[in-house]
Design an enzyme around this catalytic site. Sequence first.
Site, PDB file in Angstrom:
ATOM      1  N   GLU A  28      -2.256  -7.265   7.158  1.00  0.00           N
ATOM      2  CA  GLU A  28      -0.902  -7.358   7.687  1.00  0.00           C
ATOM      3  C   GLU A  28      -0.798  -8.437   8.769  1.00  0.00           C
ATOM      4  OE1 GLU A  28       2.062  -7.440   7.286  1.00  0.00           O
ATOM      5  OE2 GLU A  28       2.755  -5.350   7.279  1.00  0.00           O
ATOM      6  N   HIS A  36       0.819  -1.213   0.000  1.00  0.00           N
ATOM      7  CA  HIS A  36       0.000   0.000   0.000  1.00  0.00           C
ATOM      8  C   HIS A  36       0.854   1.264   0.000  1.00  0.00           C
ATOM      9  CE1 HIS A  36       1.158   0.755   4.151  1.00  0.00           C
ATOM     10  NE2 HIS A  36       1.009  -0.551   4.338  1.00  0.00           N
TER      11      HIS A  36
END
Length: 234
Positions: free
Chosen positions: A82, A8
């Site tokens: 994550e 990201h």
Amino acid sequence: MRLLLVRHGQTPTNVDFLLDTAVPGPGLTPLGLRQAAALPRALADEDIDAVYASTLVRTQLTAAPLAAARGLDVIVRDGIRELSAGDLEMLPGDSERGRLYMRTGFAWAAGDTALRMPGGESGTEALARYDAVVAEAAASGASAVAMVSHGAAIRVWTAARAANVDVRFAAARPLDNTGVVVMEGSPSDGWKALSWAGAVVTPTGEAGPTGRPQPVSQRGAPVSGDRPQAGPKS
């Protein structure tokens, strides 16, 4: 299937080098928004059939311009979020205790999947959830899929699953924001890393699966600006 694993764009906690893994997490910095806006041009040569993002805000904001440019919806899946930091959440990633985060993740990639992040998930759990989303994408029949995910998760999953990348290789190469790892293969046949942040990955020989990057030009590279971090690149 061609699998593009995209980190990201930059977040405020990336700037501060913090282990920020909880849902929903922060949005993007102004630089992060520019990085996201640059992705469609950076990946213009890729015939992407589907765009996935994790349940964290930062991946969805990063994926949105790419999906819009291709006329696709962003498919949101929790499995590619994550690696959960557990008790290490919001610690500086380059602190003595914060470094335990990446040591644990790479121990998973090396095969110690029963090991548990302090106060968090095990390697078995983390890799299984990531595997499930990749398997879903492969079963869809798509020829190329972009998954906007997170630095530690991408590095650990690739080191665990790519035949030509090992822990030493992945540990030495943090991904900058909007860095891309390109994979090819399938859940049944296995995976091979084709490139890592714009460098071609080739095997070093018969001694093991260690990858070696070879520089390659990349048209329209994403806007960068955050230096490599000692933390999880989360």
